[in-house]
Each structure stands twice: as C-alpha cells, then as structure tokens.
Design an enzyme around this catalytic site. Structure first.
Site, mmCIF file in Angstrom:
data_model
loop_
_atom_site.group_PDB
_atom_site.id
_atom_site.type_symbol
_atom_site.label_atom_id
_atom_site.label_comp_id
_atom_site.label_asym_id
_atom_site.label_seq_id
_atom_site.Cartn_x
_atom_site.Cartn_y
_atom_site.Cartn_z
ATOM 1 N N ASP A 177 36.291 54.351 45.183
ATOM 2 C CA ASP A 177 35.155 53.913 44.412
ATOM 3 C C ASP A 177 35.528 54.014 42.942
ATOM 4 O O ASP A 177 36.127 55.005 42.533
ATOM 5 C CB ASP A 177 34.001 54.857 44.723
ATOM 6 C CG ASP A 177 32.713 54.114 44.803
ATOM 7 O OD1 ASP A 177 32.760 52.916 45.120
ATOM 8 O OD2 ASP A 177 31.670 54.733 44.549
ATOM 9 N N ASP A 213 17.229 57.547 23.238
ATOM 10 C CA ASP A 213 17.833 57.189 24.539
ATOM 11 C C ASP A 213 18.624 58.386 25.071
ATOM 12 O O ASP A 213 19.615 58.794 24.484
ATOM 13 C CB ASP A 213 18.767 55.982 24.322
ATOM 14 C CG ASP A 213 19.305 55.462 25.637
ATOM 15 O OD1 ASP A 213 19.179 56.182 26.656
ATOM 16 O OD2 ASP A 213 19.854 54.338 25.638
ATOM 17 N N ALA A 226 12.236 47.375 33.847
ATOM 18 C CA ALA A 226 12.878 46.370 34.686
ATOM 19 C C ALA A 226 12.538 44.965 34.203
ATOM 20 O O ALA A 226 13.333 44.038 34.340
ATOM 21 C CB ALA A 226 12.458 46.557 36.130
ATOM 22 N N SER A 237 15.873 48.495 25.820
ATOM 23 C CA SER A 237 15.254 49.740 25.375
ATOM 24 C C SER A 237 15.390 49.808 23.870
ATOM 25 O O SER A 237 16.140 49.027 23.272
ATOM 26 C CB SER A 237 15.932 50.940 26.029
ATOM 27 O OG SER A 237 17.238 51.058 25.526
#
Lengths: 688, 593
Positions: free
Chosen positions: A316, A353, A386, A391
């Site tokens: 991965d 953030d 979404a 942001s």
C-alpha cells in the site's frame, strides 16, 4: 508514542532454563519422542547400550563395562540435549503466553437484551458469551471477547495485545470497527457484537501459537524429515551390514574380533543426522518467536516459509512507501501575484486547519517566508465540506480559501471573477505530473496561486526496495492515486511497478494474475476491502489496526501495524530455511570425520593396516569411539544459539550465498569434527 | 600414458562430445514426434505397428497407466524368456544341443535380461543356444534398453509439462526408442563390427587341432559344476593335456552392437568383450566404448533441449564426465604402478593380468570405467585381476548408483533424482523452498528421489551382509579374505544397480546367488523406475515458478560441484565401512608386504 516490543527474554533466564531442563527429561517419553523419528532411533540405541552395560557388569561382555557405560551415558545425553534445545525454544513462548494469559482473568460482560444504548443488560461471565451476542462496554471495562463495534466510538487501550501504550479509536462502521478480547475501553462506551466463541478468540489463538501447542510441521519441514529418516535408515543398514562383514573378516584374517554391538550402536548414532534432527523443531519455533519479538504473529509456520519465497510484494502506498501525510513544499504564485503574497494567503487560509496538510502549510509559510500571523479575533473558520470541497477562513470581510483546482475555480467564479490566471492550468498540471497534489489558494475572487503538497517518501525506503530486488522480489505499489501521480511516486521510491486507482477487485485480479504466472505473492492490507485480496495472497499480512475480516483473511498479523514489516518477515522466513539447510549440510559433512575416527578403531584388531586411516592419531580405539560419540552429543548444545538466532542473512545473489554457506557449513562441517574429536580424545586420554 | 594412448583417449572424448549435441537433438525430435531424417523410411513401419497392436498414438497417459503398461510389458517379455530357457532343449537353432537351464538359473537369467542387468551366471558359448541368444537375449537387449529410455523421457516431461497429468504414451515411446534409435544404430554398427572381424553365422562349433599341444591344471568340478575344494579351501586341480580346441561360433555381431548401445553388457561368449570374436581390434574396442556412452551421454542434451535449457543438460554431462575421467585416471595410475608382489618375482611394470594386449592399458581402463559408470557391464578386462585400488574404481562407479553416464535412460533419471536431493538441500541453504526447472520440490518428490537413489544401496547392504554369514554363499568365493569380500560386494552392487559385470572368481550359479540376485535385480530396477514415474506424475501436475534473482542457478559451476559432492558423499557414507574391509584393506595389505 512509546512502543515496547515484547521484552526479549534471555534463554539463560532461570524462568526458561529451569522448566526447559525438566521438559528435556519429560520429553524422553517415547510417546512424545517418536514424533522426531531420528531422535527416537537414538533413544532406542541408548536403551540398547544401557542393557548391554547391565550385561557387561555381569561380565557377559568383552568390552570393559566403563566403556559401554560411558557410551550409554553420552547417547542418553544426545537425546536429552535434543529435547533441551526444543524445550528452550518453546520456553520463551511459554513465558510470554503465561503473561498474556494473565489478562484473560475472570472477565464479566454486560450482555444486552437489544443491541442499542440504554437497553437492559445482565452481567455474565465472558465464557458464556457466544457468537452474535451483543455486549455493552463502558469506560474502564475489559472487552470480554473479539467482536465488531456496532454502535458508538471509544478509545481502547490494546497494550495487552500489542504492547502499544497509546490508545486507539474503535468505532462502528468503516475500517476501525474490530476490537479484541482482553483490551480495555478508556473513554466513551460502545456496543460490541461478539464474533468468536470462547476458546476461539484472537487471544486464545495467539496463546496457542506462541506456546507452540498448535504448531504443525510445515511441508518443507516434512520433506527435510523424509531425507533425514532415509539417511537414518541407510546408516542403520550400514551398521547392520558391518556386523556380518566383520564376522567374515575375522575368519578371513584369522585374527581380531567382530565389531561389538556397543560400537555399532555408537557408530549408528554418530552417523545418523542427529545434529539437524535435534535442532529441527527448535529452528521453527525460534523463528516464530523471533517474529513475535518484532511484534508479528504468524498464524502458521507455512506462511513464514512462504514469505521466504515471495517473488512479488504488493505494498500500500500510504503509510508504507510514503508517510501517511502530504506536506506543503512550495508556493507557486499565478497571475502576477508575488510569492510572499501567496504565502500569506495560504497561511491565513490554513490557520485553523488542523489536518496534517494544513499544518504543514503553516509550517512552510513560517519557516521559509518568516510570516508570523495570529488568528484575528473576528476570524471565522470555514470547515471542509463535501459540497464545496474547500476550506478556509473568513477574516475582515476577506474570504481565504484553498482546495482542489476545479472547486476553487468554481468558488471564485461564483464570487464574480471574470478571468482565471492563464498559467494556473499549467502550474497545476506540472505539480500533478510530478506526483504531488496541487492545492489552489484564493482570496475573494482572486486566484493567488498553488500550494505544492508533496507525498513524502519515507527515508531509506529506496534502499529497502534495492535489498528486495537483490533477493529477487519485485515490489508493486498499490494506490488510489491517479496514474500520473502514481507513476511519479513509483519512480521516486524506485518500486518496480505500480497499480493506480486500485479498486479491491483490481488488487484481487493482480494477485491472481501473478499467481497464474507462478509467482508467490505477498500483500499487506488493513481494510475490509482488502480481505478478498488478502485471502488470495500467499503471504497476507494484516495490520492489527485493521478490520476483523482483514485479520481473518490474513495469515500473519502485524501488531505494530507497520507495513514494511514484510521485509522482516521475508528475512525470518529465509533464515528458517537457511538454518535448516546449513545444519543439514553441517550434520552430514560431520560424518566424514566420524568415519575416520571410528572405522580404523573398530577394525584395528582384524586389520592393523587400517591404522593409516587413523589420520587424527587418536590414542586408543575405545577413546576414538568415545570421542566421536561425545563430539556428536556436545555439538547439539553448542549449536543451540545458532538454531535459535538463525543463520545470518545478508541479501546477495543465490549463487554467492550458496558458495558462502557451502564453504562455511559444508567444508567447515568436514573440518570441525576432526579438530573437535581430536581435542576430546586428548581430554578422554588424560582420564584413562 | 604414452603418446598413442593420449591420442586415442583425446580423439575418443572429442568424437563423443562432438556427437552429444546432434544425436541428443535427434532423440529430442524423436520423442517429441517431430520429423527426423529417418521419418520417410520409418513412419510407415511405425504406423503399421500401431495398427497391428491397436495403439492410439495420440492417447496420453497419466503416470499410473504409463507404469502399469511398462510393468506388464516387462513381466510379459520376462516370462517368455523364462519359458524359453526352461524349454531350450526342444527349441530350434541349437546345433550344440544345449540343454535347458535349471529353474533358478532361468529365473536369474530372465530377470537379468529383463532388467537390463545382463548378469550372467552361465557361460554363453557353453549354455545358450543360438535361438536363446537371438530371440531371447537380443530381444531383451532392445526392450530393456528402450524401457530405461522411456522412463527418462517421462520424467523429463514431468519437469517440462505444467498442470497436467499427461506423461505421453508408453507404447509410442517404447516403439520410437526402438525403431528410431536402437535399431538403426545397431544395424550400422553390427555391420561395422563384422568389418573388424566379429563373426555372424549359425554354424556348429568348430574343432581344430592345436599347432602345439598344451598341458595345464584344470580345476575339478563336482556334479553341479562347482569347483571341488580341498580341506584348506583351495580348489582341487588335475593335469590335462589338450591337442585340439573347440571354437564357438554364432550370430555375434548382431548382438554385440546392441549389447553396448543399450548398456546391456551380456556377452555372447563368457569372456565378453575381451573375446576376439566379440571385440577383435583396438578400433572395435574404441567403437564399443563409444557405443556404451553414446545414448546416455546424449540424453543429457535431449533433456536440456526438452527442458528449454541446454546448459542444464551440459551441466549434468560435465558432472558425469568429471567423475568418469577422475576414476579412469586413478584406475590407470593404479594399474600402471603395477603389483609390488609381482614385482618381487622380477616382473615389473604395468599390471597386465586379465587385460588384452591388443587394447593396451588405456583401452582397458577406459572400457572398465565406461562399462561400470554406465550400467553396461560388458568387460574387455577382468576386473577381478585389477589391483585393489584399480578395482575399487569400477566398484565405486557401480556403488554411486550408476549415474556416471549411467544406463540408457536409467543414468539420467537416477541423476535427476540426485539433482532433486541436491537442489533440496542447496535450496534451503539459500533460504528458498527448493525448486528445479521451475518445479517446487516437496515431500512427494523427496520420497521418490530417495527411493530412486537409495534402493540399490539398501539392497547391497542387506544382501552382502546376509551372504557373509550364509555358508553356501561364503564357499562360492574363489579367493577368501578381503578380496573375496570385494567379490561378493561387487556381485550384489552389480546386480542391484543392474550393471551385470562381475568380479569373476565368485561362482554365481548357486541357488543362493541365483535367487537373491534375482530379487536384487528386480527391485533394483523397478523400484527406481516406479519412483521416477511417480515423481514425473507429481511434477507434471505442478505449476511453473519462473526464475527470479533469488532462484538458485542449477546450470552453473557451483551447483555442478555441489551435485558432484552429493553423489560422492552419499556413496562414500553408505559404503565406506564395507569398502574398508574389502579393496581398501587389500590395497594396504598389498603395499605393506
């Protein structure tokens, strides 16, 4: 985070030594020992010499009683040393299992009448829980059995299983729903549906595996045992053949006496591949134990050995090749804005953030551009949603935003922007093509520029892939990224291949294709969507943080959830096989010297000429035979550390490795006993 | 070696090695059903045979059917030969009126020829009729050779084929081995041998007066043909004067070629290839050695070619060649040094006892190692008369399980069993579950290769041990002492490995040796064959694992050395004690005196 792998217990620890010594005698029971046929044969040989010794005490033997007695003692010691090595290897596991068992004290569970919070429950012992029961686990409760969280989310301390003290979040739905019996909830409450009956839980399996109780011989181990049994049988016949041949030779030469039973038995034990047969069980058990020290639980010995054969490794990307998080590395202004201007906008947009990416923007702006800005009072955080996929922060009437190129463009247009900077597309494209993520920053209707968010390749990963390549293992990176990004990262990390935009069925297909072509495929995974691929892979490593289906589909579980562990597993798998092969070669090579010790000694009375074969100049025939028997016995405990640690593995081409090991264990195995037997003979001689 | 011997040896090996590739490719084409130079001539014959026998040539067989066909075919031909020997007295082509064989000799001889051993407890010219020689022995020389070859081919297919149970068709392979390989070559070489002076006729034996009458000591025989011994165990002799000599005749050339080519080795005459009618000239001698090694040597290339890696075949050939050349050198050296006991009598130089002057030492040494390294067993030199160290070489080559070139087919499949064992240990040593030619070596392959490699050794150990304590077996030895032990060891080694040569000096035609020998020859032949076919079946089912960097290269020098070591160590560990009471101590006794 503090990690404490299971503390390495020294094999010289009294906690292990004492039970191991006891066990080595307990294992003399023929019903136990026959599982190791070679050592079983040695035990029979020991019994024979013991009987001969008893007879010789009554004077029925032509050899001195002390000789038969001493041979018998050393033959028994050979068996006991073999048992001891196995007991020692098991001992470490047992000590660990005992500490695990402590966590499985009398736990009770709150059995719910309905699977929802607030429903009534009764308190029952954990042993009465069955599959599909639902239990409530609240703060401070031990989770009574393996299960899935079906409602709620909680912080769970799993240190009992993983040795990892930092608690982890377990919540319903998604990839983090599995909980393990024996772990403790330290915040919030959850409802758990039990997925394993008592005795079948992960903890139970783990204890079983570590204790070695459930250990089954791997196919490779059986094949080797076939070879050892065949050799033992041949040597049995060789010794049986010597007897009539020597009877005839006595008649033909008119002197001497036929080879005695004691000497034949001694020769048989020396020739039989006792060294490898004695250490064979310990090698396998110790291998599993070494993995456990690296916080890896192998659910079968076969999986570890298969790991040594892996040709293709599916990794991965996230968390394995790259750090999980991307980092801002560059601000690229567009449309005539200055770099400083963009940095300021990016900083403001990211001040609230809390994502790792967002924090990395702040860090870059502060360190590289020297910007220091506190969040103004009137700032309003616009969280990522979404719908907008943006942001940012609204401050003093200005709206700072950052997001994907298309979303940001749509946003500024909605604020009335007429034109979009002409070079935006080009910059975004350039960053994406390099395998990074472009994040476009805007202030009101102005596009300021682009943040270059880069995947950070773990340091040293290229070297590890280089090592894998040397071992003949091809690495394939699996990522959900688009092919462009994937290609760039693959090139930088130097993996051999990549699979981009991978869906679960793509992974499964890739594994099947590779297996069709004859490759052994290893894969790491953690999500439920990895389960089919894991089940298909030859070596499937599941992260302990993974879901229950993923853990069930796997045959190796990594308690640290660190995917590069596969490299360690491959290494241990290879070490187990190499240790077996090297000790087999060593064991068989030893026989050459033993022949040179015993053959002239046992035939000397018939054919004095054969003394030229006594190249070691051993003192007397009896001391020669005794020395060979003693060498054969003491070599076992001497090699125990090697069997437990495994032979050192350095990645190098197969042929070089073969030559290296042949010189060390083949040639070394021929020379060592010449020296060893000579030394023992000198010591034995000083007693006689 | 003198210049002539050097030249002879070098030319020999050059020609042999030069032909490995073309002849090996030819055999590969034959077994893969491709067109060959002989196809225009032989395809019609082949088709006719299949039609007559009802063979469907496209039908593939699993290992069990293949094995059943092979065993039944061999048993059937064996029973026919057994009956033929029992009925010899009433069968045609018997000008010398040879009587029937005893039942135990018939059993021993039938199994001997059926198993490609050609151990002879009888003397050809004084016991076998022309009918027995031609329709019995010669037929078996072809069928037993072909049987060995098809097993090797089936095993190769096992390595090469993937995910199938099919190993080919036994009847087709058998027919093709005989028709395309054995028959044409024996025809050509039979004619060549005739040109050298080998006889080919059906005449009665000729009695001719001697130019000079001879007086000699003849051992007295009892009624059953065994030597009578005095109280000390020495043979009783009587003085005889001969004025005339009987010269045996017969169809020798037709049998001689296939005797070498099919590594059978059963001589038409008791003296085998040292007899001037079997092997008249130095040239015929070199050609016979060439025939012994030709098929077995070339099959390694066939194997490499069919496996898609000719280097692999060369690697096996190199291992074989290394051991052959080494043993030949030791044998030559030992014989050239001579016997110090004879030297004391004033006769110095090469030990020429039991050797033919027309072949010289090199021609004898090369024949001796070729015939024992392969399972041929024809002899042009009496191995019993070699020095102990020299005699140890042929004995060792047999004890190494006949892999130094080996019998036709048998050499290759036994060598491949050794390869499997060597690969298994070497694979472990480099940290991989072992594989060879892309096939994983697992428990079943381990069992089967061990059975193929160790069966003969087990038989030798068991039966030589028994023979040492059975009084009737001990009394068969002509030379008691360490040398007698070597004779018995050699006999069981030769029979269990289907070689067929003997350390003469042991009277083998006794109930004990006939029956135990039959058991050794039968098990020594068919246990490894069944094991090889079972292994072929299991290998063919496996998938192919492509090589990677971590794969052990089995076609390079390190592995070839390792393989050589494994072969030598297995042999040495199994037989060192027995050899130390035989040739080793005998050599020490000889040198010490």
């Amino acid at each position: 985070m503090s990690k404490h792998a299971p503390e390495p217990i020294s094999i010289f620890d009294a906690r292990i030594m004492r039970p191991a010594l006891l066990d080595s005698f307990r294992k003399l029971d023929p019903r136990v020992l026959w599982k190791n046929p070679v050592m079983f044969a040695v035990e029979i040989a020991s019994v024979i010499t013991l009987v001969t010794f008893a007879l010789s005490l009554s004077g029925a033997n032509k050899e001195p009683a002390w000789f038969t007695g001493t041979v018998s003692v050393w033959l028994w010691l050979t068996v006991i040393f073999a048992n001891f090595s196995e007991a020692l290897a098991e001992g470490r596991g047992k000590a660990r299992a005992a500490s695990l068992r402590k966590t499985r004290t009398d736990v009770t569970a709150k059995l719910l009448s309905k699977p929802e919070f607030g429903a009534s429950f009764e308190t029952v012992p954990a042993t009465e829980l069955r599959k599909d029961d639902c239990i409530l686990v609240e703060v401070g409760d031990l989770i009574a059995g393996d299960g899935d969280v079906i409602a709620g989310a909680a912080l769970v301390n799993e240190s009992a299983i993983t040795g990892e003290s930092a608690p982890v979040v377990r919540e319903s739905g998604g990839d983090r729903s599995a909980v393990t019996g024996g772990t403790t909830v330290i915040a919030n409450a959850i409802i758990v549906r039990i997925t394993a009956n008592p005795g079948e839980t992960f903890l139970d399996r783990m204890i079983g595996l570590i204790e070695g109780a459930k250990r089954r011989k791997t196919p490779n181990e059986i094949a080797l045992e076939v070879l050892l049994i065949a050799l033992t049988l041949v040597f049995l016949l060789v010794c049986a053949n010597i007897s009539p041949l020597s009877v005839y030779s006595v008649k033909a030469a008119g002197q001497g006496s036929p080879v005695s039973l004691t000497v034949l038995v001694a020769l048989f034990v020396c020739l039989a591949p006792t060294t490898i047969a004695a250490l064979l069980p310990a090698i396998g058990i110790a291998g599993m134990d070494r993995l456990f020290q690296k916080n890896v639980i192998a659910l079968s010995g076969r999986a570890i050995e298969a790991a040594g054969d892996v040709n293709v490794l599916l990794l991965d990307k996230t968390g394995t090749i790259t750090h999980g998080n991307r980092e801002a590395v560059e601000f690229v202004p567009v449309g005539g804005h200055a770099e400083q201007e963009l940095a300021e906008a990016a900083l403001v947009a990211s001040l609230t953030d809390e994502t790792p990416e967002g924090r990395s923007v702040v860090v870059l702006a502060r360190q590289k551009y020297g910007l220091e800005r506190e969040l103004p009072r009137d700032a309003e955080t616009i969280a990522f949603s979404a719908e907008t996929r943006l942001s940012g922060v609204d401050v003093g009437g200005s709206r700072y935003r950052k997001g994907a190129a298309d979303s940001t463009v749509a946003f500024v247009k909605s604020l009335g922007a007429k034109t979009i900077p002409a070079n935006l597309d080009e910059v975004v494209d350039r960053i994406a093509r390099a395998g990074a993520t472009p994040l476009v920053v805007s202030c009101d209707s102005e596009i300021m520029g682009v943040i270059n968010l880069k995947d950070i390749i773990k340091s040293g990963i290229q070297e590890r892939f280089q090592q894998l390549r040397q071992m003949g293992i091809k690495t394939v990176m699996i990522t959900g990224d688009n092919p462009l990004t994937a290609a760039a990262i693959a090139a930088e990390a130097q993996v051999d291949d990549f699979l981009a935009q991978a869906k679960p069925e793509d992974k499964l297909k890739l594994i099947k294709e590779n297996q069709e072509a004859g490759f052994m495929v290893a894969m790491t995974g953690d999500g439920t969507n990895d389960a089919p691929a894991l089940a298909q892979a030859d070596v499937a490593v599941a992260m302990n943080t993974g879901t229950q289906p993923a853990r069930e589909a796997a045959n190796i579980i990594d308690l640290d959830s660190n995917p590069t562990k596969l490299l360690d597993i491959v290494e241990v798998g290879k070490q187990i096989l190499m240790t077996r092969g090297n000790l087999t070669t060593f064991s068989i090579s030893n026989d050459v010297a033993k022949y040179f010790a015993i053959i002239p000694a046992m035939l000397l009375s018939i054919y004095p000429q054969l003394n030229v074969l006594n190249v070691m100049h051993l003192a007397t025939p009896l001391s020669a035979i005794l020395s060979a028997v003693i060498f054969n016995a003491v070599i076992i405990p001497l090699l125990v550390p090697l069997a437990l640690k495994g032979t050192r593995f350095k990645p190098m081409p197969a042929e070089k490795l073969l030559i290296h090991n042949l010189l060390l264990y083949g040639v070394g195995g021929m020379i060592a006993p010449f020296i060893g037997i000579k030394l023992i003979d000198m010591m034995v001689g000083s007693f006689l | 070696m003198n210049a002539y011997e050097w030249a002879e040896t070098i030319v020999f090996f050059t020609v042999l090695l030069a032909l490995v590739k073309p002849f090996g490719s030819y055999m590969a084409r034959v077994y893969q059903g491709e067109r060959t130079v002989l196809s225009p001539l032989l395809v019609p014959c082949e088709s006719l045979l299949y039609r007559l026998c009802g063979v469907n040539r496209d039908e593939e067989m699993g290992w069990k059917r293949y094995a059943v066909g092979l065993i039944l075919f061999n048993l059937l031909t064996g029973v026919v030969l057994f009956a033929m020997l029992l009925l010899q007295g009433v069968l045609p082509l018997n000008p010398q009126k040879m009587p029937a064989f005893s039942w135990s000799l018939s059993l021993n001889t039938a199994i001997s020829f059926m198993t490609n051993t050609n151990w002879q407890n009888y003397a050809g010219e004084s016991a076998a009729s022309y009918f027995t020689q031609m329709c019995g022995f010669a037929v078996h020389n072809f069928t037993s050779a072909a049987t060995g070859m098809v097993v090797a081919i089936a095993l190769i297919r096992g390595f090469v084929r993937r995910r199938t149970s099919h190993l080919g068709n036994f009847w087709v392979d058998l027919t093709r081995s005989t028709l395309y390989i054995l028959l044409p070559l024996s025809l050509v070489f039979a004619v060549f041998l005739v040109s050298q002076g080998v006889i080919q006729n059906f005449s009665a034996y000729k009695t001719v007066p001697l130019v000079q009458s001879v007086t000699y000591d003849k051992p007295k025989l009892d009624d059953s043909g065994n030597a009578i011994k005095d109280a000390k165990g020495n043979p009783v002799t009587e003085s005889v004067t001969a004025n005339e000599v009987t010269i045996p005749m017969g169809p020798v050339a037709s049998q001689e070629a296939i005797k070498e080519l099919g590594t059978n080795g059963g001589g038409f005459f008791n003296a085998n290839s040292s007899h001037p009618y079997e092997n008249p000239t130095p040239l015929s001698n070199m050609v016979e050695i060439f025939l012994i090694l030709l098929i077995s040597g070339s099959l390694t290339y066939t194997f490499g070619l069919m496996a898609g890696n000719p280097r692999q075949g060369w690697a096996l050939l190199a291992v074989m060649l290394a051991i052959l050349v080494f043993t030949m050198a030791v044998l030559y050296r030992a014989e050239a040094t001579g016997n110090p006991l004879v030297a004391k009598l004033g006769v110095h130089g090469i030990n020429m006892e039991g050797k033919e002057t027309r072949f010289g030492l090199a021609g004898s040494a090369l024949f001796a190692v070729a015939t024992t390294g392969t399972s041929c067993g024809a002899v042009n030199t009496m191995h019993d008369s070699l020095t102990p160290l020299g005699g140890l070489m042929p004995l060792s080559l047999i004890l190494l399980s006949e892999v130094v070139f080996g019998g036709v087919g048998t050499g290759l499949y036994t060598m491949l069993a050794f390869v499997v064992i060597a690969v298994f240990i070497a694979g472990l040593m480099i940290g991989r579950t072992p594989e060879f030619l892309g096939k994983k070596i697992e428990v079943r392959e381990m069992w089967m290769s061990i059975l193929a490699v160790l069966t003969a050794g087990i038989l030798i150990l068991v039966f030589s041990g028994i023979a040492m304590v059975v009084p009737s077996a001990v009394s068969s030895m002509a030379n008691p002492g360490a040398h007698g032990l070597s004779e018995v060891l050699y006999a069981f080694a030769s029979m269990s490995n289907n070689n067929g040569s003997a350390f003469a000096g042991l009277s083998g035609n006794t109930l004990f040796y006939n029956v135990t020998g039959a058991i050794c020859m039968f098990l020594g032949r068919f246990a490894p064959i069944l094991a090889s076919l079972a292994m072929a079946g299991s290998l063919a089912e496996k998938k192919y694992v492509p090589p990677s960097l971590g794969t052990l290269p089995t076609d390079k020098v390190p592995f070839a050395l390792w393989l050589t070591l494994v072969i030598l160590i297995v042999g040495a560990l199994t037989f060192f004690p027995a050899l130390s009471m035989g040739p080793i101590v005998e050599q020490l006794q000889m040198v010490g005196q």
